[in-house]
Design an enzyme around this catalytic site. Structure first.
Site, PDB file in Angstrom:
ATOM      1  N   GLY A  38      -6.191 -12.217   6.769  1.00 35.26           N
ATOM      2  CA  GLY A  38      -4.807 -12.236   6.309  1.00 35.26           C
ATOM      3  C   GLY A  38      -3.748 -12.590   7.341  1.00 35.26           C
ATOM      4  O   GLY A  38      -2.660 -13.028   6.990  1.00 35.26           O
ATOM      5  N   ASP A  97      -1.577  -8.677   8.950  1.00 33.70           N
ATOM      6  CA  ASP A  97      -0.597  -9.067   7.940  1.00 33.70           C
ATOM      7  C   ASP A  97       0.197  -7.860   7.446  1.00 33.70           C
ATOM      8  O   ASP A  97       1.424  -7.898   7.385  1.00 33.70           O
ATOM      9  CB  ASP A  97      -1.273  -9.818   6.778  1.00 33.70           C
ATOM     10  CG  ASP A  97      -2.487  -9.086   6.200  1.00 33.70           C
ATOM     11  OD1 ASP A  97      -2.848  -7.990   6.688  1.00 33.70           O
ATOM     12  OD2 ASP A  97      -3.081  -9.615   5.246  1.00 33.70           O
ATOM     13  N   ASP A 100      -0.809  -0.667   5.571  1.00 33.49           N
ATOM     14  CA  ASP A 100      -0.772   0.004   4.277  1.00 33.49           C
ATOM     15  C   ASP A 100      -1.094   1.482   4.521  1.00 33.49           C
ATOM     16  O   ASP A 100      -0.199   2.252   4.885  1.00 33.49           O
ATOM     17  CB  ASP A 100      -1.793  -0.709   3.379  1.00 33.49           C
ATOM     18  CG  ASP A 100      -1.753  -0.275   1.941  1.00 33.49           C
ATOM     19  OD1 ASP A 100      -0.675  -0.177   1.374  1.00 33.49           O
ATOM     20  OD2 ASP A 100      -2.841  -0.048   1.361  1.00 33.49           O
ATOM     21  N   THR A 101      -2.360   1.883   4.413  1.00 34.66           N
ATOM     22  CA  THR A 101      -2.703   3.267   4.744  1.00 34.66           C
ATOM     23  C   THR A 101      -2.581   3.508   6.258  1.00 34.66           C
ATOM     24  O   THR A 101      -2.418   4.642   6.701  1.00 34.66           O
ATOM     25  CB  THR A 101      -4.154   3.605   4.342  1.00 34.66           C
ATOM     26  OG1 THR A 101      -5.052   2.794   5.109  1.00 34.66           O
ATOM     27  CG2 THR A 101      -4.392   3.371   2.866  1.00 34.66           C
ATOM     28  N   GLY A 102      -2.690   2.453   7.041  1.00 34.72           N
ATOM     29  CA  GLY A 102      -2.632   2.558   8.499  1.00 34.72           C
ATOM     30  C   GLY A 102      -4.004   2.560   9.148  1.00 34.72           C
ATOM     31  O   GLY A 102      -4.130   2.441  10.365  1.00 34.72           O
ATOM     32  N   THR A 104      -6.597   0.439   9.139  1.00 32.12           N
ATOM     33  CA  THR A 104      -7.134  -0.777   9.762  1.00 32.12           C
ATOM     34  C   THR A 104      -6.607  -0.952  11.187  1.00 32.12           C
ATOM     35  O   THR A 104      -7.387  -1.095  12.134  1.00 32.12           O
ATOM     36  CB  THR A 104      -6.785  -2.016   8.907  1.00 32.12           C
ATOM     37  OG1 THR A 104      -7.320  -1.820   7.597  1.00 32.12           O
ATOM     38  CG2 THR A 104      -7.361  -3.281   9.510  1.00 32.12           C
ATOM     39  N   ARG A 162      -3.463 -17.629  -0.594  1.00 31.03           N
ATOM     40  CA  ARG A 162      -3.198 -17.659   0.858  1.00 31.03           C
ATOM     41  C   ARG A 162      -2.322 -18.851   1.244  1.00 31.03           C
ATOM     42  O   ARG A 162      -1.631 -18.828   2.248  1.00 31.03           O
ATOM     43  CB  ARG A 162      -4.508 -17.757   1.653  1.00 31.03           C
ATOM     44  CG  ARG A 162      -5.391 -16.529   1.573  1.00 31.03           C
ATOM     45  CD  ARG A 162      -6.450 -16.610   2.672  1.00 31.03           C
ATOM     46  NE  ARG A 162      -7.601 -15.750   2.418  1.00 31.03           N
ATOM     47  CZ  ARG A 162      -7.665 -14.460   2.714  1.00 31.03           C
ATOM     48  NH1 ARG A 162      -6.619 -13.854   3.245  1.00 31.03           N
ATOM     49  NH2 ARG A 162      -8.751 -13.764   2.471  1.00 31.03           N
TER      50      ARG A 162
HETATM   51  P1  5GP Z   1      -4.669  -0.353   5.683  1.00 30.88           P
HETATM   52  O1  5GP Z   1      -5.928  -0.209   6.459  1.00 30.88           O
HETATM   53  O2  5GP Z   1      -3.425  -0.177   6.473  1.00 30.88           O
HETATM   54  O3  5GP Z   1      -4.693   0.446   4.419  1.00 30.88           O
HETATM   55  O4  5GP Z   1      -4.686  -1.798   5.094  1.00 30.88           O
HETATM   56  C1  5GP Z   1      -4.379  -2.906   5.794  1.00 30.88           C
HETATM   57  C2  5GP Z   1      -5.098  -4.068   5.146  1.00 30.88           C
HETATM   58  O5  5GP Z   1      -5.083  -3.950   3.728  1.00 30.88           O
HETATM   59  C3  5GP Z   1      -4.375  -5.344   5.467  1.00 30.88           C
HETATM   60  O6  5GP Z   1      -5.051  -5.996   6.523  1.00 30.88           O
HETATM   61  C4  5GP Z   1      -4.511  -6.138   4.211  1.00 30.88           C
HETATM   62  O7  5GP Z   1      -5.623  -6.985   4.314  1.00 30.88           O
HETATM   63  C5  5GP Z   1      -4.787  -5.165   3.117  1.00 30.88           C
HETATM   64  N1  5GP Z   1      -3.624  -4.975   2.238  1.00 30.88           N
HETATM   65  C6  5GP Z   1      -2.759  -3.927   2.222  1.00 30.88           C
HETATM   66  N2  5GP Z   1      -1.778  -4.118   1.321  1.00 30.88           N
HETATM   67  C7  5GP Z   1      -2.025  -5.326   0.775  1.00 30.88           C
HETATM   68  C8  5GP Z   1      -1.315  -6.119  -0.197  1.00 30.88           C
HETATM   69  O8  5GP Z   1      -0.258  -5.767  -0.726  1.00 30.88           O
HETATM   70  N3  5GP Z   1      -1.857  -7.325  -0.481  1.00 30.88           N
HETATM   71  C9  5GP Z   1      -3.018  -7.780   0.078  1.00 30.88           C
HETATM   72  N4  5GP Z   1      -3.469  -8.944  -0.299  1.00 30.88           N
HETATM   73  N5  5GP Z   1      -3.688  -7.063   1.005  1.00 30.88           N
HETATM   74  C10 5GP Z   1      -3.195  -5.865   1.346  1.00 30.88           C
HETATM   75 MG    MG Z   2      -6.518  -7.407   6.163  1.00 27.94          MG
END
Ligand code: 5GP
Ligand code: MG
Length: 171
Positions: A38, A97, A100-102, A104, A162
């Site tokens: 992403g 990119d 979200d949850t943090g 990653t 994308r």
């Molecule tokens: P986290 O680990 O913070 O929950 O998620 C981060 C990853 O979730 C990002 O690298 C992304 O790939 C994916 N993600 C989170 N929100 C979105 C969204 O609104 N759209 C898309 N396509 N991917 C998301």
């Molecule tokens: Mg991602």
């Protein structure tokens, strides 16, 4: 249907500002590690503004397990490809990119820290603070949004969208 949230001009303006912030805070030698897939468009734009700001980072990528084809995270991230070599003593800017949850970026950061990185900064183009599941804050954030699912500018839904030059909300 995709409705436009940030157009090309807004993104370019914000990436420019972000790169200037990074240039001040992360001056000196460092490597960018983009999280695939992403972040690839964001990284490509960011590095060219960083160059204009006088920075010459090395560019690497690594791939962590992802959303698959749904809209919900599959839980604990893990490394599935391309961890940088020679991490010890080096400074890194991790770029994704979206936060979200943090989990990653937090996982990617501890991975580099665990290999002895001297310093790890984190950067995300889009932050969704209301979705956080752990205590994590990125050092550099482009845009903050509510709990919406976004696509475009490198960000996909089931590998589609994308290519869009703008960021939009999909429903
Ligand atoms: P986290 O680990 O913070 O929950 O998620 C981060 C990853 O979730 C990002 O690298 C992304 O790939 C994916 N993600 C989170 N929100 C979105 C969204 O609104 N759209 C898309 N396509 N991917 C998301
Ligand atoms: Mg991602």
């Amino acid at each position: 249907m995709v409705s436009k949230l940030f157009d090309e001009t807004e993104i370019a303006r914000r990436v420019e500002e972000l790169a200037r912030e990074i240039a001040v805070a992360v001056a000196g030698d460092f490597a960018i590690v983009g999280l695939l897939t992403g972040s690839f468009v964001f990284v490509a734009d960011l590095i060219r503004v960083l160059d204009r700001a006088g920075l010459a980072p090395r560019i690497e990528f690594m791939k962590l397990s992802s959303y698959g084809h749904g809209k919900e995270s599959s839980g604990a991230p893990r490394l599935i490809g391309g961890a940088p070599e020679d991490v010890a003593g080096r400074r890194f800017l991790l770029v994704d990119d979206i936060v979200d949850t943090g989990r990653t970026l937090d996982y990617a950061k501890s991975l580099l820290a665990g290999k002895g990185a001297a310093r790890v900064w984190t950067c995300a183009l889009v932050d969704k603070p209301s979705r956080r599941k752990i205590d994590f804050a990125a050092d550099f954030v482009g845009f903050t949004v509510d709990d919406v699912f976004i696509v475009g500018y490198g960000i996909d839904y089931a590998e589609n969208y994308r290519h869009l030059p703008y960021i939009g909300i999909i429903d």
